[in-house]
Enzyme design. Structure first.
Site, mmCIF file in Angstrom:
data_model
loop_
_atom_site.group_PDB
_atom_site.id
_atom_site.type_symbol
_atom_site.label_atom_id
_atom_site.label_comp_id
_atom_site.label_asym_id
_atom_site.label_seq_id
_atom_site.Cartn_x
_atom_site.Cartn_y
_atom_site.Cartn_z
ATOM 1 N N SER A 173 5.054 -4.594 8.422
ATOM 2 C CA SER A 173 5.187 -3.785 9.645
ATOM 3 C C SER A 173 5.138 -4.641 10.901
ATOM 4 O O SER A 173 4.462 -5.673 10.933
ATOM 5 C CB SER A 173 4.058 -2.756 9.732
ATOM 6 O OG SER A 173 3.988 -2.011 8.564
ATOM 7 N N GLU A 216 3.817 -0.073 -4.122
ATOM 8 C CA GLU A 216 2.756 0.328 -3.189
ATOM 9 C C GLU A 216 2.491 1.836 -3.243
ATOM 10 O O GLU A 216 1.363 2.276 -3.067
ATOM 11 C CB GLU A 216 3.148 -0.082 -1.768
ATOM 12 C CG GLU A 216 2.021 0.108 -0.780
ATOM 13 C CD GLU A 216 2.340 -0.470 0.591
ATOM 14 O OE1 GLU A 216 3.452 -0.963 0.798
ATOM 15 O OE2 GLU A 216 1.444 -0.400 1.449
ATOM 16 N N GLU A 276 6.861 11.863 6.039
ATOM 17 C CA GLU A 276 8.255 12.200 6.383
ATOM 18 C C GLU A 276 9.214 11.253 5.654
ATOM 19 O O GLU A 276 10.268 11.674 5.163
ATOM 20 C CB GLU A 276 8.469 12.097 7.907
ATOM 21 C CG GLU A 276 7.814 13.192 8.724
ATOM 22 C CD GLU A 276 6.301 12.982 8.892
ATOM 23 O OE1 GLU A 276 5.799 11.880 8.571
ATOM 24 O OE2 GLU A 276 5.627 13.932 9.321
#
Ligand SMILES: Cc1cc2nc3c(=O)[nH]c(=O)nc-3n(C[C@H](O)[C@H](O)[C@H](O)COP(=O)(O)OP(=O)(O)OC[C@H]3O[C@@H](n4cnc5c(N)ncnc54)[C@H](O)[C@@H]3O)c2cc1C
Length: 413
Positions: free
Chosen positions: A113, A228, A381
Site C-alpha cells: 500500500s 492474504e 467493497e
C-alpha cells in the site's frame, strides 16, 4: 511417506522420538526438521518440503506441539512470501530465501500500500531503476504491519512508467536494514502501533531479488493477496511449558511476533465473550439481545463452513478462489455483528477505557478495532467487486486507464 493423517502422525512421532533435542538452538532444530521433510511438508521436495497435501502442514504442526517440540515460524513470511516465491520463482530467489524463511532466520513484512494506492494498488508510484548489479528504489509505503522488526519486505515498485498500470510493476524482495529504508511507526485509534510508514530513498536491492520477472509483478501481487484473504486466523502456537533452548527461543519469537497482533482477537469481534457477557450483565433474557446473539452465532457458524470449504479446496491442490473473498466478507460481517451485540449488552459504558471500564476496556477496544477487519487485505467493497467480476461473471468495473501508459494517467498524491 504415505499421505494419510494417521500414518503421517505415526511417522512423525517415531522420528521425534529419535531426533528431538531440546537443547539445540531454535534454528538448528528447524534445520533438523527441514532435513527430514517435516519443516514445510506441503512444499515441493526440491524446495525443502515433502510434497504432501496442504493439510499435512496442520497435522505436522499439531503433532509437533503435542510432542512438546516446535515447528516452522508463524507470520507473513511463511503465509504470504514463501507461497508467492514457490509459485513464481525464479529458482535463484527460491534457493536464497526459502530456507532462511522456513527456519525463522529472516522475518518479512508486506510493502504494497501507498498513500495514493490502496484499493487501486496498481496505481502505485514507488519507483525502481536498474543500476548495475542493483535496483535503486525511491517512494513511500504505508500501513505496513511489522515493518519495524522485519528483515525483508515484499515490495511492489514501478519499473516501467511507459507500460499500462498493471504491466509496469515488478515484485522485489527489499532488505529492510539499510540506510535508504526509514520505518516510522503509526499509532492507531485503538492505541496499538502495529503499522508503519516506510520511506524509501535510493534503497538498494540485489539485481536478482525479483520475484517472477521484471514487469510481471502484478501476477505475484495477486498470488500474495489471494493467500492474504485466508490469513486472518493466525493463532499463537501453544508451546509446552517445558524447559530447553528450542522452546525458550520459540516462545520469545512468538512473543515478539504476537505483540504486534495483540489486538487482532478484538478486531474479529471477540465472539467468544458474547454469551458469557450477556449472562454477566443480566441481558441474556432480553429477547432483542437473544435474537442478535442468535444471528451472530449463525453467521459465525456459516463463516466457519466457508473457511472449511476453502481449506478443502486448497487440500485438493486448487489455487485460492472465490471462497477467499466470501470468507473475508463473512469475517467482516461477524466482527461488526459482534461489536453490535457487545454494545447492546453494555450500553454507553462500552466506550470507556482503562481498568475500571467494562471487561477492563476490552469492549472499547473491540469497537475501535473491528473496522480494520473490513479494510485489511482488501476492503469489503473490493471483495464484492472481485466476486461480481470473477465469480458471478458480471461486467468489469468501468475503467478508462487499463491500457494507457501509466505516466499519462491522472494520479492521487
Ligand atoms: C489491519 C490492517 C493491516 C494492514 N497491513 C498492511 C500491510 O502489512 N502491508 C500493506 O501494504 N498494506 C496493509 N494494509 C493496508 C490495506 O491493504 C489498505 O488499507 C486497503 O487495501 C485499503 O486501501 P486504502 O486504505 O488506501 O483505502 P482506499 O483504497 O482509499 O479506500 C477508501 C474507501 O473507498 C472504497 N473504494 C475504493 N475503491 C473502490 C472501488 N473500486 N469500488 C468500490 N469502493 C471502493 C474502499 O472500499 C474504502 O471504503 C493494512 C490495513 C489494515 C487495516
Amino acid at each position: 511417506m504415505t499421505a494419510a493423517p494417521e500414518s503421517i502422525r505415526d511417522s512423525l512421532r517415531a522420528w521425534i522420538a529419535g531426533a528431538w533435542d531440546p537443547d539445540l538452538s531454535l534454528v538448528a532444530w528447524r534445520h533438523r526438521l527441514v532435513a527430514a521433510g517435516w519443516g514445510a511438508p506441503s512444499w515441493p521436495v526440491e524446495w525443502h518440503g515433502a510434497g504432501l497435501p496442504t493439510w499435512a502442514d496442520d497435522v505436522v504442526r499439531e503433532e509437533l506441539l503435542a510432542a512438546g517440540a516446535a515447528g516452522a515460524p508463524v507470520g507473513v513470511g511463511m503465509a504470504l512470501a514463501a507461497p508467492t516465491i514457490l509459485a513464481h520463482g525464479p529458482d535463484g530467489v527460491r534457493a536464497e530465501l526459502l530456507l532462511p524463511t522456513l527456519v525463522g532466520e529472516r522475518s518479512w513484512c508486506q510493502l504494497f500500500s501507498e498513500p495514493g494506492a490502496g484499493s487501486d494498488l496498481a496505481g502505485l508510484t514507488t519507483t525502481a531503476e536498474r543500476d548495475g548489479d542493483e535496483w535503486v528504489v525511491s517512494g513511500q509505503k504505508v500501513w505496513n504491519t511489522s515493518a519495524h522488526h522485519a528483515d525483508l519486505g515484499m515490495l511492489l515498485a514501478r519499473t516501467d512508467w511507459g507500460a499500462p498500470k498493471h504491466r509496469g510493476i515488478t515484485y522485489f524482495v527489499l532488505p529492510m536494514h539499510q540506510p535508504g529504508v526509514e520505518v516510522r511507526p503509526l499509532r492507531q485509534m485503538n492505541n496499538h502501533a502495529s503499522f508503519n510508514e516506510v520511506f524509501l530513498t535510493e534503497a538498494r536491492i540485489p539485481a536478482a531479488w525479483v520475484v517472477g520477472a521484471v514487469g510481471e509483478g502484478w501476477r505475484g501481487a495477486l498470488t500474495t493477496l489471494a493467500f492474504e484473504r485466508r490469513f486472518g486466523a493466525m493463532t499463537r502456537p501453544a508451546y509446552a511449558p517445558a524447559a530447553g533452548r528450542v522452546l525458550d527461543e520459540a516462545r520469545r519469537e512468538a512473543d515478539e511476533h504476537f505483540s504486534t497482533y495483540a489486538w487482532y482477537p478484538q478486531r474479529a469481534g471477540r465472539v467468544d465473550l458474547v454469551v458469557e457477557r450477556a449472562q454477566a450483565t443480566g441481558t441474556a433474557s432480553d429477547p432483542m439481545i437473544r435474537q442478535e446473539i442468535a444471528r451472530l452465532l449463525s453467521l459465525q457458524r456459516a463463516s466457519r463452513w466457508t473457511a472449511e470449504r476453502a481449506r478443502a479446496a486448497l487440500a485438493l491442490g486448487r489455487t485460492p478462489g472465490p471462497e477467499g473473498s466470501i470468507g473475508k466478507l463473512a469475517t467482516s460481517h461477524v466482527a461488526r455483528q459482534a461489536a453490535h451485540v457487545h454494545t447492546m449488552g453494555t450500553g454507553a459504558s462500552s466506550v470507556l477505557t482503562g481498568p475500571d471500564a467494562p471487561l477492563g476496556g476490552t469492549i472499547a477496544e473491540i469497537l475501535l478495532s473491528v473496522p480494520a477487519q473490513s479494510i485489511a487485505g482488501g476492503t469489503d467493497e473490493i471483495q464484492r467487486n472481485i466476486l461480481g467480476e470473477r465469480a458471478l461473471g458480471l461486467p468489469r468495473e468501468p475503467s478508462a486507464d487499463r491500457d494507457l501508459p501509466f505516466r499519462t494517467l491522472p494520479r492521487n498524491g
